[in-house]
Design an enzyme around this catalytic site. Structure first.
Site, PDB file in Angstrom:
ATOM      1  N   ALA A 241       2.080  -2.126   4.518  1.00  0.00           N
ATOM      2  CA  ALA A 241       1.699  -1.069   5.582  1.00  0.00           C
ATOM      3  C   ALA A 241       0.958  -1.895   6.799  1.00  0.00           C
ATOM      4  CB  ALA A 241       0.720  -0.257   5.006  1.00  0.00           C
TER       5      ALA A 241
ATOM      6  N   HIS B 243      -8.424   3.644   5.333  1.00  0.00           N
ATOM      7  CA  HIS B 243      -7.470   3.336   4.495  1.00  0.00           C
ATOM      8  C   HIS B 243      -6.729   4.686   4.071  1.00  0.00           C
ATOM      9  CE1 HIS B 243      -5.266   0.828   1.515  1.00  0.00           C
ATOM     10  NE2 HIS B 243      -5.866   1.767   0.541  1.00  0.00           N
TER      11      HIS B 243
ATOM     12  N   HIS C  91      -4.353  -9.519  -2.939  1.00  0.00           N
ATOM     13  CA  HIS C  91      -4.416  -9.753  -1.564  1.00  0.00           C
ATOM     14  C   HIS C  91      -5.677 -11.016  -1.644  1.00  0.00           C
ATOM     15  CE1 HIS C  91      -3.301  -5.578  -1.075  1.00  0.00           C
ATOM     16  NE2 HIS C  91      -2.762  -5.812  -0.060  1.00  0.00           N
TER      17      HIS C  91
ATOM     18  N   ASN D 269      -0.484   3.195  11.603  1.00  0.00           N
ATOM     19  CA  ASN D 269      -1.533   3.822  12.461  1.00  0.00           C
ATOM     20  C   ASN D 269      -1.230   2.758  13.841  1.00  0.00           C
ATOM     21  OD1 ASN D 269      -2.861   1.802  10.114  1.00  0.00           O
ATOM     22  ND2 ASN D 269      -3.728   1.311  12.166  1.00  0.00           N
TER      23      ASN D 269
ATOM     24  N   HIS E 169      -2.147   1.062  -4.977  1.00  0.00           N
ATOM     25  CA  HIS E 169      -1.442  -0.112  -5.560  1.00  0.00           C
ATOM     26  C   HIS E 169      -1.369   0.136  -7.140  1.00  0.00           C
ATOM     27  CE1 HIS E 169      -1.636  -2.949  -2.089  1.00  0.00           C
ATOM     28  NE2 HIS E 169      -2.174  -1.993  -1.620  1.00  0.00           N
TER      29      HIS E 169
ATOM     30  N   SER F 206       0.838  -1.126  -0.062  1.00  0.00           N
ATOM     31  CA  SER F 206       0.202  -0.122   0.022  1.00  0.00           C
ATOM     32  C   SER F 206       0.836   1.343   0.066  1.00  0.00           C
ATOM     33  CB  SER F 206      -0.885  -0.038   1.284  1.00  0.00           C
ATOM     34  OG  SER F 206      -1.746  -0.985   1.272  1.00  0.00           O
TER      35      SER F 206
ATOM     36  N   TYR G  53      -8.012 -11.111   0.538  1.00  0.00           N
ATOM     37  CA  TYR G  53      -9.366 -10.658   0.750  1.00  0.00           C
ATOM     38  C   TYR G  53      -9.975 -10.240  -0.786  1.00  0.00           C
ATOM     39  CZ  TYR G  53      -7.247  -5.926   0.581  1.00  0.00           C
ATOM     40  OH  TYR G  53      -6.516  -4.956   0.057  1.00  0.00           O
ATOM     41  N   GLU G  54      -9.423 -10.067  -1.651  1.00  0.00           N
ATOM     42  CA  GLU G  54      -9.946  -9.919  -2.769  1.00  0.00           C
ATOM     43  C   GLU G  54     -10.819 -11.286  -3.400  1.00  0.00           C
ATOM     44  OE1 GLU G  54      -7.372  -7.964  -5.971  1.00  0.00           O
ATOM     45  OE2 GLU G  54      -6.178  -7.619  -4.349  1.00  0.00           O
TER      46      GLU G  54
HETATM   47  N1  HPA Z   1      -4.635  -3.631  10.570  1.00  0.00           N
HETATM   48  C1  HPA Z   1      -4.616  -4.375   9.476  1.00  0.00           C
HETATM   49  N2  HPA Z   1      -3.891  -3.879   8.288  1.00  0.00           N
HETATM   50  C2  HPA Z   1      -3.325  -2.750   8.283  1.00  0.00           C
HETATM   51  C3  HPA Z   1      -3.466  -1.897   9.443  1.00  0.00           C
HETATM   52  C4  HPA Z   1      -4.048  -2.224  10.579  1.00  0.00           C
HETATM   53  O1  HPA Z   1      -4.346  -1.617  11.749  1.00  0.00           O
HETATM   54  N3  HPA Z   1      -2.638  -0.735   9.123  1.00  0.00           N
HETATM   55  C5  HPA Z   1      -2.425  -0.843   7.750  1.00  0.00           C
HETATM   56  N4  HPA Z   1      -2.585  -2.196   7.310  1.00  0.00           N
END
Ligand code: HPA
Length: 276
Positions: free
Chosen positions: A116, A245, A86, A233, A64, A34, A88-89
């Site tokens: 990320a 996101h 991914h 984060n 992406h 990401s 999840y896609e």
């Molecule tokens: N959780 C899952 N995936 C992530 C996060 C998160 O807090 N931050 C960036 N990708």
């Protein structure tokens, strides 16, 4: 529900790529997560849109880019996959692990996986760059499930040191702040605070939705794996705000100069000294 990796699709993609860059002799590959595209914007070379490579397709998530850059760093051929698919896609494992397979087929012996993540450990706040030391697979699935494919390694791959110690050292020298254990969830939901508490007690330092499938397959195929995560984060429940996101991409953008210099230094080190 977990459709096994389709070797025919992988081999068709490898044949197509070899016809487009026949004598690449790739040494090292990078799969960027990401918002990481700008980290390699200074590298020049042949660019290939993902839809030119059968089975790779387009990546749909913001941040992406979906292209392969064939470049060189101090004489070392490097293939950089800008954008990953991914789990999840919902399109199965084949597009997720395809870049790893292509790197191996093009001769690479080392792969850097970037992503990320959300920070769980107290010292891993937004903007931290973490060399992944190990992972916990919380995807609920494994890309090597299905009939054994010797092309993808042995039936029961050892995973004692998926992320090579030497490469972790190189990442720390190149600019990473710390090492940490990455836990991969299936997504696409962010986690609940209760899940984060559980993951913390399991030994996870950072959480994300990627990287582990590629690391599993790369390790099984005998590639040396490095993982670099940008904590974007605080994980759910530690963060005072709902997670988005857009916020993840904003932190990635703010951390870009350090991500860029860390990747560049690592590649220069590999070009000068090899993996060890
Ligand atoms: N959780 C899952 N995936 C992530 C996060 C998160 O807090 N931050 C960036 N990708």
């Amino acid at each position: 529900m977990s459709t096994p990796i389709n070797i025919d699709v992988l081999n068709a993609a490898a044949a197509a790529l070899k016809s487009m860059c026949p004598d690449a002799g790739v040494k090292c590959g990078i799969i960027l997560g990401s918002g990481w595209g700008a980290a390699v914007e200074d590298f020049q070379g042949l660019e290939m849109a993902y839809d030119k490579i059968p089975g790779l397709g387009k990546t749909g998530v913001m941040g992406h880019a979906g292209k392969l850059l064939c470049t060189e760093v101090d004489g070392m051929p490097v293939h950089i996959y800008q954008g990953r698919r991914h789990w999840y896609e919902g399109e199965g494992w084949t597009p997720v692990i395809l870049p790893v397979y292509l790197l191996k087929m093009m001769g690479a012996d080392t792969v850097l996986l970037t992503n990320a993540s959300g920070g769980i450990r107290d010292d891993l706040g937004p903007g931290s760059l973490v060399a992944i030391s190990d992972h916990i697979n919380q995807l609920g699935a494994n890309p090597l499930t299905g009939p054994h494919r010797p092309e993808l390694g042995t039936r029961f791959p050892d995973q004692t040191e998926v992320y090579r110690k030497t490469l972790r050292g190189k990442l720390l020298n190149a600019g990473a702040d710390a090492e940490g254990v990455y836990i991969a969830t299936s997504g696409p939901t962010f986690e609940t605070p209760a899940e984060i508490n559980q993951y913390k007690s399991m030994g996870a330092d950072l959480v994300g939705m990627s990287t582990v499938p590629e690391a599993i397959v790369a390790n099984a195929m005998g590639l040396q794996v490095a993982g670099l995560s940008c904590v974007c984060n605080w994980a759910a429940g530690i963060s005072e705000h709902p997670l988005t996101h857009e916020d993840v991409n904003r932190t990635a953008a703010d951390t870009m100069p350090r991500m860029k210099s860390t990747i560049t230094r690592l590649l220069k080190d590999l070009a000068a000294n090899g993996t060890d």
